[in-house]
Every structure is written in C-alpha cells, then in structure tokens.
Design a protein around this motif. Structure first.
Motif, PDB file in Angstrom:
ATOM      1  N   VAL A 213       0.847  -1.187   0.000  1.00 37.77           N
ATOM      2  CA  VAL A 213       0.000   0.000   0.000  1.00 37.77           C
ATOM      3  C   VAL A 213       0.890   1.247   0.000  1.00 37.77           C
ATOM      4  CG1 VAL A 213      -1.826   1.253   1.192  1.00 37.77           C
ATOM      5  CG2 VAL A 213      -1.799  -1.250   1.234  1.00 37.77           C
ATOM      6  N   PHE A 214       0.640   2.135  -0.965  1.00 28.55           N
ATOM      7  CA  PHE A 214       1.487   3.324  -1.129  1.00 28.55           C
ATOM      8  C   PHE A 214       0.622   4.560  -1.344  1.00 28.55           C
ATOM      9  CE2 PHE A 214       3.895  -0.321  -2.527  1.00 28.55           C
ATOM     10  CZ  PHE A 214       5.155  -0.117  -1.986  1.00 28.55           C
ATOM     11  N   ARG A 215       1.221   5.705  -1.102  1.00 23.31           N
ATOM     12  CA  ARG A 215       0.575   6.957  -1.487  1.00 23.31           C
ATOM     13  C   ARG A 215       0.629   7.085  -3.012  1.00 23.31           C
ATOM     14  NH1 ARG A 215       3.822   8.684   2.751  1.00 23.31           N
ATOM     15  NH2 ARG A 215       5.279   9.649   1.275  1.00 23.31           N
ATOM     16  N   SER A 216      -0.424   7.614  -3.600  1.00 24.21           N
ATOM     17  CA  SER A 216      -0.497   7.682  -5.059  1.00 24.21           C
ATOM     18  C   SER A 216       0.609   8.552  -5.645  1.00 24.21           C
ATOM     19  CB  SER A 216      -1.863   8.207  -5.493  1.00 24.21           C
ATOM     20  OG  SER A 216      -2.102   9.487  -4.923  1.00 24.21           O
ATOM     21  N   GLY A 217       1.124   9.487  -4.854  1.00 23.58           N
ATOM     22  CA  GLY A 217       2.203  10.341  -5.342  1.00 23.58           C
ATOM     23  C   GLY A 217       3.579   9.823  -5.011  1.00 23.58           C
ATOM     24  N   SER A 218       3.656   8.639  -4.422  1.00 23.90           N
ATOM     25  CA  SER A 218       4.952   8.070  -4.022  1.00 23.90           C
ATOM     26  C   SER A 218       4.964   6.574  -4.320  1.00 23.90           C
ATOM     27  CB  SER A 218       5.208   8.326  -2.532  1.00 23.90           C
ATOM     28  OG  SER A 218       6.465   7.821  -2.143  1.00 23.90           O
TER      29      SER A 218
ATOM     30  N   VAL B 141      -2.755 -11.121 -19.493  1.00 23.88           N
ATOM     31  CA  VAL B 141      -2.681 -10.703 -18.085  1.00 23.88           C
ATOM     32  C   VAL B 141      -4.060 -10.206 -17.653  1.00 23.88           C
ATOM     33  CG1 VAL B 141      -1.549  -9.176 -16.428  1.00 23.88           C
ATOM     34  CG2 VAL B 141      -0.270 -10.064 -18.392  1.00 23.88           C
ATOM     35  N   LYS B 142      -4.455 -10.579 -16.423  1.00 21.35           N
ATOM     36  CA  LYS B 142      -5.780 -10.186 -15.928  1.00 21.35           C
ATOM     37  C   LYS B 142      -5.692  -9.730 -14.482  1.00 21.35           C
ATOM     38  CE  LYS B 142     -10.567 -11.800 -15.631  1.00 21.35           C
ATOM     39  NZ  LYS B 142     -11.526 -12.854 -16.028  1.00 21.35           N
ATOM     40  N   LEU B 143      -6.455  -8.688 -14.155  1.00 23.39           N
ATOM     41  CA  LEU B 143      -6.584  -8.214 -12.780  1.00 23.39           C
ATOM     42  C   LEU B 143      -7.933  -8.658 -12.236  1.00 23.39           C
ATOM     43  CD1 LEU B 143      -5.630  -6.512 -10.339  1.00 23.39           C
ATOM     44  CD2 LEU B 143      -6.733  -4.533 -11.433  1.00 23.39           C
ATOM     45  N   LEU B 144      -7.899  -9.413 -11.148  1.00 25.85           N
ATOM     46  CA  LEU B 144      -9.118  -9.881 -10.498  1.00 25.85           C
ATOM     47  C   LEU B 144      -9.403  -9.030  -9.266  1.00 25.85           C
ATOM     48  CD1 LEU B 144      -8.378 -13.721 -10.654  1.00 25.85           C
ATOM     49  CD2 LEU B 144      -9.889 -12.425 -12.169  1.00 25.85           C
ATOM     50  N   GLY B 145     -10.697  -8.814  -8.979  1.00 24.08           N
ATOM     51  CA  GLY B 145     -11.073  -8.129  -7.755  1.00 24.08           C
ATOM     52  C   GLY B 145     -11.279  -6.630  -7.899  1.00 24.08           C
ATOM     53  N   TYR B 146     -11.163  -6.119  -9.119  1.00 16.49           N
ATOM     54  CA  TYR B 146     -11.369  -4.681  -9.337  1.00 16.49           C
ATOM     55  C   TYR B 146     -11.863  -4.463 -10.766  1.00 16.49           C
ATOM     56  CZ  TYR B 146     -10.567   0.362  -9.599  1.00 16.49           C
ATOM     57  OH  TYR B 146     -10.736   1.720  -9.747  1.00 16.49           O
ATOM     58  N   SER B 147     -12.938  -3.666 -10.915  1.00 22.39           N
ATOM     59  CA  SER B 147     -13.452  -3.374 -12.250  1.00 22.39           C
ATOM     60  C   SER B 147     -14.184  -2.029 -12.275  1.00 22.39           C
ATOM     61  CB  SER B 147     -14.394  -4.488 -12.721  1.00 22.39           C
ATOM     62  OG  SER B 147     -15.480  -4.636 -11.819  1.00 22.39           O
ATOM     63  N   GLU B 148     -13.797  -1.111 -11.379  1.00 20.63           N
ATOM     64  CA  GLU B 148     -14.516   0.158 -11.263  1.00 20.63           C
ATOM     65  C   GLU B 148     -14.191   1.126 -12.391  1.00 20.63           C
ATOM     66  OE1 GLU B 148     -14.172   1.875  -7.386  1.00 20.63           O
ATOM     67  OE2 GLU B 148     -14.442  -0.059  -6.379  1.00 20.63           O
ATOM     68  N   LYS B 149     -12.928   1.187 -12.790  1.00 22.23           N
ATOM     69  CA  LYS B 149     -12.544   2.109 -13.858  1.00 22.23           C
ATOM     70  C   LYS B 149     -11.271   1.605 -14.524  1.00 22.23           C
ATOM     71  CE  LYS B 149      -9.945   5.241 -10.811  1.00 22.23           C
ATOM     72  NZ  LYS B 149      -9.804   6.646 -10.353  1.00 22.23           N
ATOM     73  N   PRO B 150     -10.938   2.125 -15.706  1.00 27.62           N
ATOM     74  CA  PRO B 150      -9.725   1.670 -16.400  1.00 27.62           C
ATOM     75  C   PRO B 150      -8.459   1.947 -15.588  1.00 27.62           C
ATOM     76  CG  PRO B 150     -11.158   2.873 -17.890  1.00 27.62           C
ATOM     77  CD  PRO B 150     -11.717   3.079 -16.516  1.00 27.62           C
ATOM     78  N   LEU B 151      -7.515   1.026 -15.691  1.00 28.34           N
ATOM     79  CA  LEU B 151      -6.227   1.181 -15.026  1.00 28.34           C
ATOM     80  C   LEU B 151      -5.110   0.985 -16.047  1.00 28.34           C
ATOM     81  CD1 LEU B 151      -6.744  -0.865 -11.720  1.00 28.34           C
ATOM     82  CD2 LEU B 151      -6.940   1.610 -12.042  1.00 28.34           C
ATOM     83  N   THR B 152      -3.930   1.430 -15.696  1.00 24.46           N
ATOM     84  CA  THR B 152      -2.759   1.256 -16.562  1.00 24.46           C
ATOM     85  C   THR B 152      -1.924   0.082 -16.075  1.00 24.46           C
ATOM     86  OG1 THR B 152      -2.667   3.605 -17.126  1.00 24.46           O
ATOM     87  CG2 THR B 152      -0.646   2.331 -17.418  1.00 24.46           C
TER      88      THR B 152
ATOM     89  N   VAL C  97       0.673  -3.105 -11.624  1.00 24.75           N
ATOM     90  CA  VAL C  97      -0.515  -2.256 -11.664  1.00 24.75           C
ATOM     91  C   VAL C  97      -0.701  -1.600 -10.301  1.00 24.75           C
ATOM     92  CG1 VAL C  97      -2.148  -4.080 -10.960  1.00 24.75           C
ATOM     93  CG2 VAL C  97      -2.947  -2.178 -12.378  1.00 24.75           C
ATOM     94  N   HIS C  98      -1.234  -0.381 -10.310  1.00 25.48           N
ATOM     95  CA  HIS C  98      -1.507   0.362  -9.080  1.00 25.48           C
ATOM     96  C   HIS C  98      -3.016   0.569  -8.968  1.00 25.48           C
ATOM     97  CE1 HIS C  98       2.801   1.038  -8.960  1.00 25.48           C
ATOM     98  NE2 HIS C  98       2.746   1.573 -10.166  1.00 25.48           N
ATOM     99  N   VAL C  99      -3.627  -0.100  -7.992  1.00 25.95           N
ATOM    100  CA  VAL C  99      -5.082  -0.102  -7.855  1.00 25.95           C
ATOM    101  C   VAL C  99      -5.495   0.930  -6.807  1.00 25.95           C
ATOM    102  CG1 VAL C  99      -7.118  -1.527  -7.449  1.00 25.95           C
ATOM    103  CG2 VAL C  99      -5.038  -2.569  -8.399  1.00 25.95           C
ATOM    104  N   PRO C 100      -6.327   1.926  -7.172  1.00 20.39           N
ATOM    105  CA  PRO C 100      -6.725   2.957  -6.210  1.00 20.39           C
ATOM    106  C   PRO C 100      -7.622   2.413  -5.105  1.00 20.39           C
ATOM    107  CG  PRO C 100      -7.934   3.199  -8.270  1.00 20.39           C
ATOM    108  CD  PRO C 100      -6.894   2.148  -8.509  1.00 20.39           C
ATOM    109  N   GLN C 101      -7.474   2.989  -3.912  1.00 24.44           N
ATOM    110  CA  GLN C 101      -8.260   2.598  -2.752  1.00 24.44           C
ATOM    111  C   GLN C 101      -9.117   3.772  -2.280  1.00 24.44           C
ATOM    112  OE1 GLN C 101      -7.880  -0.876  -1.419  1.00 24.44           O
ATOM    113  NE2 GLN C 101      -7.248  -0.692  -3.571  1.00 24.44           N
ATOM    114  N   PRO C 102     -10.191   3.492  -1.515  1.00 26.44           N
ATOM    115  CA  PRO C 102     -11.075   4.574  -1.046  1.00 26.44           C
ATOM    116  C   PRO C 102     -10.368   5.631  -0.206  1.00 26.44           C
ATOM    117  CG  PRO C 102     -12.128   2.431  -0.773  1.00 26.44           C
ATOM    118  CD  PRO C 102     -10.714   2.161  -1.173  1.00 26.44           C
ATOM    119  N   ASN C 103      -9.276   5.251   0.468  1.00 22.35           N
ATOM    120  CA  ASN C 103      -8.571   6.211   1.331  1.00 22.35           C
ATOM    121  C   ASN C 103      -7.578   7.083   0.565  1.00 22.35           C
ATOM    122  OD1 ASN C 103      -6.554   4.391   0.725  1.00 22.35           O
ATOM    123  ND2 ASN C 103      -6.204   3.714   2.821  1.00 22.35           N
TER     124      ASN C 103
END
Length: 251
Positions: free
Chosen positions: A50-55, A105-116, A209-215
């Motif tokens: 878990v990381f800060r989005s800017g770091s 390649v597939k990401l499981l557990g997240y499908s809210e919006k496009p990711l890089t 991949v970096h998956v965004p979290q609610p926090n």
C-alpha cells in the motif's frame, strides 16, 4: 533414596526418580499463543504493497501479485524462448505464447474504472527481481497488433503501458511487446555494473498495476512470467539430428 512419610502413617522410600515423575505430572502452565496472522495484509520482504499515489515504489521494489481480494494473474504464459533483437536490426515481433497467440494478463477483484498496466523486462536469476540491465521492452505496432500501448521511462528503464478496461474484464492481450537487446559494452562500462551481458541472457516479463483505494492510497501488485531465454545460442535455434546411419548414405 530419601525417607518420607508414606500414606496411612507408614514410611516408604521415595527415590529421586519418583520425585522427578511427580514434578512432571504436575499441571503445566502454557504461554498464550497468538491467533494465526491473517495474510490479508500481505507483505513481501517486510514491505506493505500500500502506497501513497504520489509516491509509487521503484521498479526493483518487491511486490506481491495478490492482496486481499485483488489478484494480478498471468493467465497465458509466454514461450520460454524469444530471440531478442539489437537496435541496429529489425524487430523480431512480439513475444508469443507457447500454445499460440500471446501472453494474457488479468486483474481480479477490481473493475470500477480503467487502469494502466505497466510492463518491463526483469531479471530471471536467483537474486531479487529487478529491471534487466541488458534487455528492455520494445513496443510493437502494426495492423496485426490489436492492443494499444505507449512507452514510458521509469528511472532508466523503458516501460510499456497498456490499458486494463472494465469492458474487457480487466484483461490485456500482450501482442504489442518485443524484447530489445542492448549492447553489452554499453552496459558493462556503466559505473557499478557487475553483470556480464553474454552470460545473462534470461529474462522475465514483469507486469505491475496500481489499484486505487477509497482512502486515496493505491495497492501496487506485480506478477512475473516464466523465464525466457533470449540468446540465439539457445537449443531451440540449433539444428537437431533426427536420424543417421554410420554404414550407408544416399547418393
């Protein structure tokens, strides 16, 4: 032995061995054992993903492929041999899968919006996974390439970026990635470089991949492929003898 009063007032002989048995049968006190650690907060090498989005973590930072409900999977692995090309020669095409097609390649557990999805060429030796010094990813384009991609540079490493889209079930067909071989002399002369290029010809495809979290933070996941031999000296490219006769030959 030592004389002690026996039950009923009579005296009996109690040996040292019997005293030890008496001590061993006494109730034992146990330390409280903590409940098993829940691996939902997985750590690799003591690091949290878990990381800060800017770091965001550097490319040589160890990351898990799974965290809680999130899972970054290589559903179709690449072939174990791909002839890399030099900058002075033409592309040898995208890395292929063993059964045909290309890695998936597939990401499981997240499908809210496009990711890089990021991809780079990593090491395949016994040391910690890190960007390979002698090979880099090469972007493949053309009419036969279905997956859009773009190149970026992270530190000194070339990275290929591909979109993971909800409408595609967060799945990417990696038909846009080749492998570029850098000149050994260019790398070996770098300050601090200890590897020898001609001895270091195996790589892995590394996906991140970096998956965004609610926090506001992100969960960084990484998956690495099976090792790929990139040298033209591979047995896959050497001629193989199917049969021979030591007493006769066709004229």
């Amino acid at each position: 032995g030592v004389t002690y009063p026996a039950p009923g007032g009579e005296e009996g002989i109690v040996t040292q061995h019997q005293q030890l048995l008496k001590k061993d049968t006494a109730p034992m006190e146990y330390l409280t054992v903590p409940s098993p650690f829940v691996w939902s907060k997985a750590r690799i090498g003591g690091h949290s993903p878990v990381f800060r989005s800017g770091s965001l973590p550097p490319l040589d930072w160890p990351l898990p492929n799974q965290y809680e409900a999130l899972d970054l999977k290589i559903e179709v692995q690449p072939k174990t041999h791909h002839r890399a090309h030099y900058e002075t020669e033409g592309s040898r095409g995208a890395v292929k899968a063993a059964a045909g097609g290309h890695p998936v390649v597939k990401l499981l557990g997240y499908s809210e919006k496009p990711l890089t999805l990021q991809m780079f060429i990593g090491t395949a030796d016994d040391r910690n996974l890190r960007p390979h010094a002698f090979y880099q990813v090469h972007r493949i384009t053309g009419k036969m390439v279905a997956t859009a991609s773009q190149e970026a540079v992270v530190g000194t490493t070339k990275v290929l970026e591909v979109s993971l889209l909800p409408e595609n079930n967060m799945t990417a067909n990696i038909d846009c990635a080749g492998i570029l071989k850098l000149r050994n002399s260019d790398i070996e002369l770098r300050k601090g470089e200890t590897d020898v290029g001609r001895k270091n010809t195996r790589v892995k495809l590394v996906f991140r991949v970096h998956v965004p979290q609610p926090n506001g933070k992100v969960v960084s996941l990484q998956a690495a492929s099976v090792p790929i031999e990139c040298s033209q000296r591979s047995a896959h490219e050497l001629p193989q003898v199917e049969s021979y006769n030591i007493t006769a030959c066709p004229v």
